[in-house]
Motif scaffolding. Structure first.
Motif, PDB file in Angstrom:
ATOM      1  N   VAL A  10       0.848  -1.197   0.000  1.00  0.00           N
ATOM      2  CA  VAL A  10       0.000   0.000   0.000  1.00  0.00           C
ATOM      3  C   VAL A  10       0.885   1.249   0.000  1.00  0.00           C
ATOM      4  O   VAL A  10       1.609   1.499   0.967  1.00  0.00           O
ATOM      5  CB  VAL A  10      -0.922   0.020   1.233  1.00  0.00           C
ATOM      6  CG1 VAL A  10      -1.821   1.267   1.203  1.00  0.00           C
ATOM      7  CG2 VAL A  10      -1.752  -1.248   1.307  1.00  0.00           C
ATOM      8  N   PRO A  11       0.839   2.059  -1.065  1.00  0.00           N
ATOM      9  CA  PRO A  11       1.654   3.283  -1.090  1.00  0.00           C
ATOM     10  C   PRO A  11       1.053   4.349  -0.193  1.00  0.00           C
ATOM     11  O   PRO A  11      -0.093   4.763  -0.375  1.00  0.00           O
ATOM     12  CB  PRO A  11       1.600   3.708  -2.567  1.00  0.00           C
ATOM     13  CG  PRO A  11       0.321   3.130  -3.082  1.00  0.00           C
ATOM     14  CD  PRO A  11       0.097   1.860  -2.321  1.00  0.00           C
ATOM     15  N   LEU A  64       3.547   0.376   2.683  1.00  0.00           N
ATOM     16  CA  LEU A  64       3.374  -0.361   3.935  1.00  0.00           C
ATOM     17  C   LEU A  64       2.392  -1.494   3.733  1.00  0.00           C
ATOM     18  O   LEU A  64       1.678  -1.559   2.736  1.00  0.00           O
ATOM     19  CB  LEU A  64       2.855   0.571   5.036  1.00  0.00           C
ATOM     20  CG  LEU A  64       3.743   1.734   5.466  1.00  0.00           C
ATOM     21  CD1 LEU A  64       2.995   2.610   6.463  1.00  0.00           C
ATOM     22  CD2 LEU A  64       5.056   1.237   6.069  1.00  0.00           C
ATOM     23  N   GLY A  65       2.342  -2.384   4.715  1.00  0.00           N
ATOM     24  CA  GLY A  65       1.337  -3.423   4.722  1.00  0.00           C
ATOM     25  C   GLY A  65      -0.013  -2.850   5.136  1.00  0.00           C
ATOM     26  O   GLY A  65      -0.087  -1.760   5.704  1.00  0.00           O
ATOM     27  N   VAL A  66      -1.075  -3.594   4.855  1.00  0.00           N
ATOM     28  CA  VAL A  66      -2.421  -3.129   5.158  1.00  0.00           C
ATOM     29  C   VAL A  66      -2.576  -2.801   6.639  1.00  0.00           C
ATOM     30  O   VAL A  66      -3.162  -1.780   7.017  1.00  0.00           O
ATOM     31  CB  VAL A  66      -3.463  -4.180   4.731  1.00  0.00           C
ATOM     32  CG1 VAL A  66      -4.857  -3.788   5.211  1.00  0.00           C
ATOM     33  CG2 VAL A  66      -3.455  -4.356   3.222  1.00  0.00           C
ATOM     34  N   GLN A  67      -2.049  -3.675   7.514  1.00  0.00           N
ATOM     35  CA  GLN A  67      -2.216  -3.472   8.960  1.00  0.00           C
ATOM     36  C   GLN A  67      -1.592  -2.158   9.419  1.00  0.00           C
ATOM     37  O   GLN A  67      -2.119  -1.476  10.307  1.00  0.00           O
ATOM     38  CB  GLN A  67      -1.575  -4.636   9.734  1.00  0.00           C
ATOM     39  CG  GLN A  67      -2.196  -6.000   9.468  1.00  0.00           C
ATOM     40  CD  GLN A  67      -3.470  -6.221  10.266  1.00  0.00           C
ATOM     41  OE1 GLN A  67      -4.171  -5.290  10.575  1.00  0.00           O
ATOM     42  NE2 GLN A  67      -3.774  -7.469  10.574  1.00  0.00           N
ATOM     43  N   GLU A  68      -0.448  -1.790   8.827  1.00  0.00           N
ATOM     44  CA  GLU A  68       0.204  -0.537   9.201  1.00  0.00           C
ATOM     45  C   GLU A  68      -0.423   0.658   8.506  1.00  0.00           C
ATOM     46  O   GLU A  68      -0.532   1.743   9.082  1.00  0.00           O
ATOM     47  CB  GLU A  68       1.692  -0.600   8.847  1.00  0.00           C
ATOM     48  CG  GLU A  68       2.511  -1.589   9.635  1.00  0.00           C
ATOM     49  CD  GLU A  68       3.958  -1.609   9.174  1.00  0.00           C
ATOM     50  OE1 GLU A  68       4.793  -0.991   9.876  1.00  0.00           O
ATOM     51  OE2 GLU A  68       4.250  -2.205   8.118  1.00  0.00           O
ATOM     52  N   SER A  77       3.471  -7.613 -12.721  1.00  0.00           N
ATOM     53  CA  SER A  77       3.392  -6.527 -11.747  1.00  0.00           C
ATOM     54  C   SER A  77       4.703  -6.421 -10.972  1.00  0.00           C
ATOM     55  O   SER A  77       5.176  -7.408 -10.395  1.00  0.00           O
ATOM     56  CB  SER A  77       2.235  -6.771 -10.781  1.00  0.00           C
ATOM     57  OG  SER A  77       2.285  -5.874  -9.692  1.00  0.00           O
ATOM     58  N   GLU A  78       5.281  -5.227 -10.944  1.00  0.00           N
ATOM     59  CA  GLU A  78       6.524  -5.038 -10.199  1.00  0.00           C
ATOM     60  C   GLU A  78       6.310  -5.259  -8.701  1.00  0.00           C
ATOM     61  O   GLU A  78       7.166  -5.827  -8.018  1.00  0.00           O
ATOM     62  CB  GLU A  78       7.061  -3.625 -10.437  1.00  0.00           C
ATOM     63  CG  GLU A  78       7.552  -3.369 -11.868  1.00  0.00           C
ATOM     64  CD  GLU A  78       8.146  -1.991 -12.023  1.00  0.00           C
ATOM     65  OE1 GLU A  78       8.293  -1.292 -10.989  1.00  0.00           O
ATOM     66  OE2 GLU A  78       8.458  -1.609 -13.158  1.00  0.00           O
ATOM     67  N   ASP A  79       5.162  -4.807  -8.195  1.00  0.00           N
ATOM     68  CA  ASP A  79       4.885  -4.940  -6.761  1.00  0.00           C
ATOM     69  C   ASP A  79       4.699  -6.394  -6.344  1.00  0.00           C
ATOM     70  O   ASP A  79       5.007  -6.771  -5.208  1.00  0.00           O
ATOM     71  CB  ASP A  79       3.630  -4.147  -6.390  1.00  0.00           C
ATOM     72  CG  ASP A  79       3.829  -2.644  -6.543  1.00  0.00           C
ATOM     73  OD1 ASP A  79       4.977  -2.195  -6.418  1.00  0.00           O
ATOM     74  OD2 ASP A  79       2.838  -1.948  -6.802  1.00  0.00           O
ATOM     75  N   MET A  80       4.154  -7.212  -7.256  1.00  0.00           N
ATOM     76  CA  MET A  80       3.831  -8.589  -6.902  1.00  0.00           C
ATOM     77  C   MET A  80       4.883  -9.586  -7.368  1.00  0.00           C
ATOM     78  O   MET A  80       4.755 -10.781  -7.102  1.00  0.00           O
ATOM     79  CB  MET A  80       2.482  -8.973  -7.520  1.00  0.00           C
ATOM     80  CG  MET A  80       1.322  -8.089  -7.097  1.00  0.00           C
ATOM     81  SD  MET A  80       0.980  -8.199  -5.333  1.00  0.00           S
ATOM     82  CE  MET A  80       0.367  -9.868  -5.198  1.00  0.00           C
ATOM     83  N   ALA A  81       5.902  -9.124  -8.077  1.00  0.00           N
ATOM     84  CA  ALA A  81       6.882 -10.031  -8.676  1.00  0.00           C
ATOM     85  C   ALA A  81       7.528 -10.957  -7.647  1.00  0.00           C
ATOM     86  O   ALA A  81       7.747 -12.151  -7.912  1.00  0.00           O
ATOM     87  CB  ALA A  81       7.950  -9.227  -9.414  1.00  0.00           C
TER      88      ALA A  81
END
Length: 404
Positions: free
Chosen positions: A213-214, A221-225, A367-371
């Motif tokens: 998450v940008p 960050l991660g969703v929780q943060e 996807s660069e984020d999911m690679a």
């Protein structure tokens, strides 16, 4: 004496004539048959001074009433830019008053004007208006929920600190609430010949920690943060509005803004259920206004409507949210199994298609984020239809901490 008597009769007759003319003029200016007013057709509706669009008011002279309801929308017509029709594809939307898809108020009209107070299923309110053949100006005021359990309370997302082993250091609950029980678990092959049984809730919990998450131009960050940073406050107001303070990172904002009124309303149905009503037309109106202010005249309405399409059947009668107190200061608010399971099962059926699986796999790989997670996700994807299809219990929501 005779002349005075004749003069008095003349005055009385004149007054009667003027009164009759006034009554006739008044009747001529008011519809003499059932008339429907809409936002685009003569209705100027405000609630506590704030405009509310996407509603319908129908005046019935036979019983001197005005019926308020939501304006039907046609998803296909809305995406294509056309007007909503009231045919087979029309979707009924939420009403004007929280908790009441339709409410009928009595109107005693004098010189085109009327006013009064009313008690609906979940609220009380006052109203005043001005009616003519072509227009209806209606002001709703002093809306007050009967059940005040959540009235005028503000909440922030809960946070919890954990050590490197995942054990709790401080806090009551994570911001994200997730309960997901299935008859089948995923099989994670750690190395050839050795697999680990992993529940779906565990996998999603891991995914929630992934920095996807940008939150700024340089930080993800991660969703929780990220959730507590993005959604900073939720307020349940006494008039049935839900207001949120949030950071609009999609437009590069860093400071929180407050959502307008009349976008989301709520009522407390019982000790465990809140009904939430989304005013889709108001959401679209605000989106268009914000876009125009930003100099963007092209609104992708299809993306907005696709996001909401699964919830359209609930627009009229409210989206049911369960709520429970974890302690005196912490509340969990979530969608329950009854609401979510049909969506999950529909998703499982869609994922059975080889073409859909291939499309998702290609999207992940490109996807660069999911690679970095492509290998793991490619392993899980073929198992998803069976695991999702075996869902027994699912609850998804957020945990909130009350502000003092």
């Amino acid at each position: 004496m005779k002349k005075k008597f004749i003069y008095l009769c003349a005055v009385i007759c004149s007054m009667s004539l003027f009164t009759a003319c006034s009554d006739d003029d008044d009747k001529q200016n008011i519809p003499d048959s059932e008339t429907t007013f809409t936002t685009e057709g003569g209705l100027l509706l405000t609630v506590d001074g704030n405009p509310m669009v996407g509603k319908v008011a129908t005046y019935n002279p036979a019983n001197a009433t005005i019926t308020l309801s939501g304006e039907p929308i046609d998803l296909a017509a809305l995406i294509g830019g056309g007007k909503a029709d009231q045919g087979i594809n029309a979707v009924m939307t939420s009403g004007v008053i929280p908790g009441s898809p339709e409410v009928t108020i009595p109107v005693d009209i004098k010189n085109g004007e009327f006013s009064g107070s009313f008690e609906a299923d979940y609220c009380t309110f006052n109203y005043a208006g001005d009616l003519s053949k072509n227009t209806l100006q209606l002001a709703i005021s002093n809306v007050e929920l009967k059940n005040k359990t959540l009235s005028n309370t503000s909440w922030t997302l809960s946070t919890i600190e954990r050590d490197d082993w995942g054990d709790t250091i401080s806090g009551v609950a994570d911001p994200l609430r997730l309960v997901w029980e299935t008859d089948k678990n995923f099989q994670m092959e750690l190395f050839p010949g050795f697999s680990m049984d992993m529940p779906i809730a565990t996998i999603i919990g891991i995914a929630a920690q992934m920095p996807l998450v940008p939150v700024s131009a340089t930080e993800t960050l991660g969703v929780q943060e990220a959730l507590p940073m993005l959604l900073q406050q939720v307020t349940f107001e006494a008039d049935g509005n839900i207001r949120a303070k949030y950071v609009d990172i999609a437009n590069g904002a860093t400071a929180p803004v407050e959502s307008p009124v009349n976008l989301a309303q709520y009522v407390v149905k019982d000790n465990n259920t809140i009904l939430v009503f989304l005013n889709i037309q108001n959401m679209i109106y605000v989106t268009e206004q914000n876009a125009r202010a930003a100099g963007d005249s092209s609104i992708d309405m299809s993306a907005i409507m696709q996001l909401l399409s699964d919830y359209l059947p609930y627009l009229r009668n409210g989206i049911p949210l369960e709520y429970s107190m974890l302690n005196s200061e912490t509340m969990s608010v979530y969608l329950n199994t009854q609401f979510l399971k049909p969506i999950v099962l529909a998703g499982a059926a869609i994922l059975e298609s080889p073409e859909i699986q291939e499309m998702i796999k290609n999207a992940i790989e490109n996807s660069e984020d999911m690679a970095d997670y492509a290998g793991m996700l490619s392993m899980l994807l073929p198992q998803a239809p069976e695991v999702l299809g075996s869902t027994k219990t699912i609850e998804i929501g957020i945990n909130l901490t009350k502000q003092n």
